[in-house]
Design an enzyme around this catalytic site. Structure first.
Site: not given
Ligand code: URA
Length: 432
Positions: A83, A162, A169, A184, A188
């Site tokens: 990621h 999320d 947010r 967050s 995932k």
């Molecule tokens: N990427 C995400 O998936 N979540 C965040 O809060 C910031 C970047």
């Protein structure tokens, strides 16, 4: 009986919440039983008072459990994932996936779309005509069993909490809060089912984290969350002081990925890809020596095995493979150039503004609903440290009919030419 107002008060006053309280908050928010205005107050209290590592872990777990988790256990071997916290020109997944799969690693990846100045792997793959990003979970798993790799969009029901929270947010100035970003991202990743994960945490003006200190904090927290949830974790910190590679924009990035898969990639892009790949080859127990792992990865880029795996991937997801042999068809035929106005060394390339320029040309979205243009973007001919003369081409823009003048101006202003010959350190730290 728990009440949301008490949880907001607790956070506002600097106390910590326990797992039950965080689960209550996330569960009820996802169900629509807590309104956005109360969640907004909680988020803002979190902005000011932060969260402990434990609270962030509870939050990641609660968000993971708000939806489906993908069970990859029927695929033999160690499944890996990577990621990136988001950058400009970051097409590493497009190269790394086939590269690792060509060496026998199982790469089962759910990727996202771009938003704002950062690109997303799924948009990039869609520049290949026919490539299907939405695939049933059973087919996704079968494909990884058959060819060792699948790259698909995130299924609708991964971490819905999320999704809802991130949108809130975004409009309440609470995106840049380290525990919220960490939970967050990790919610995932944890739901996506891989056993070993490498996180590429970007640092610099083109990234979320502007300083190394903040980036280390975010990286350590994500590694900790992953480990507590039973995953093998590594984070590397890499510079986003200039875009990665030369090309920015969906089709342009696929083009550069193809060049890299033919062993002709730009040095910085290859360096990050091979570094992440080497950690994952070790995690997958395919190699035990880091240096040897890097050699094997470099070899697979040179001898076409990584490229051929990319062809297999595209074919399996119904993309038009002829494009991979004629990648110039991914680029708009209409081009413009940005020319150097003075002599000297390239001292700075503001990645954020280059990303914005590509977005103005249509490569990115201003809102979630925008459609992206797949064949537009920026090809930067220079990197920091290059020597240029007045009149040299700094960048070629692949354009349609929008944003051309604005993009040119952004690029010209993003590139600083001066007398200092700088060299950058790309890989700054490894956190295990
Ligand atoms: N990427 C995400 O998936 N979540 C965040 O809060 C910031 C970047």
């Amino acid at each position: 009986m728990m009440h949301i107002i008490d949880l907001i008060t607790k956070k506002r006053d600097g106390h910590t919440l326990n797992q039950e309280e965080i689960s209550f908050l996330i569960h009820n928010y996802t169900q629509g039983k807590i309104p956005d205005y109360q969640m907004s107050a909680f988020l803002m209290a979190t902005y000011f008072n932060q969260m402990t590592d434990e609270e962030a872990t509870f939050l990641a777990l609660a968000m993971r459990d708000s939806g489906d988790s993908i069970d990859l256990s029927s695929i033999k071997g160690i499944k890996v994932d990577k990621h990136s916290t988001g950058g400009v020109g970051d097409k590493v997944t497009l190269i790394l996936g086939p590269l690792l799969a060509s060496l026998g690693v199982k790469f089962a990846k759910m990727s996202g779309r771009g938003l704002g100045h950062t690109g997303g792997t799924i948009d990039k793959l869609e520049s290949i005509p026919g490539y299907q990003v939405e695939i049933k979970v059973e087919d996704f798993i079968q494909q990884v069993k058959d060819i060792g790799i699948a790259i698909v969009g995130q299924s609708g029901d991964v971490a819905p909490a999320d999704k809802k929270l991130y949108a809130l947010r975004d409009v309440t100035a609470t995106v840049d809060v380290i525990p919220l970003i960490a939970s967050s991202i990790m919610s995932k990743k944890l739901a996506s089912g891989a056993d070993a994960i490498v996180l590429d945490v970007k640092v610099g003006h083109g990234a979320f984290m502007k300083t190394e200190e903040e980036a280390v904090k975010l990286a350590k927290l994500m590694v900790e969350i992953g480990r507590l949830a039973g995953k093998q974790m590594t984070a590397i910190l890499t510079g986003m002081d200039e875009p990665l590679g030369h090309k920015i924009g969906n089709g342009l990035e696929v083009f550069e990925a193809i060049e890299t898969l033919h062993g002709k990639g730009p040095k910085d892009l290859v360096e990050v890809t091979v570094e992440i790949g080497a950690h994952l080859l070790l995690d997958a127990k395919i190699e035990s020596d880091f240096k040897r792992a890097k050699e094997r990865l470099n070899q697979a880029l040179k001898d076409e095995s990584a490229f051929l795996k990319f062809v297999e991937l595209v074919k399996a997801q119904h993309g038009d493979v002829s494009v991979l042999y004629h990648p110039e068809s991914l680029l708009s035929e209409k081009v413009e150039q940005v020319i150097a106005l003075s002599d000297g060394y390239i001292m700075d390339i503001n990645a954020l503004d280059i990303g914005k320029a590509a977005m103005r040309l249509g490569a990115g979205r201003e809102t979630k609903e925008d459609k992206v243009l797949l064949d537009v973007g920026v090809d930067l001919h220079q990197k920091i440290g290059s020597k240029v003369k007045k009149g040299d081409v700094l960048a070629t823009l692949y354009v349609r009919d929008k944003g051309i003048e604005e993009a040119k101006e952004l690029i010209l202003n993003a590139i600083t030419i001066g007398q200092e010959h700088k060299t950058l350190q790309l890989i700054k730290k490894t956190i295990k």
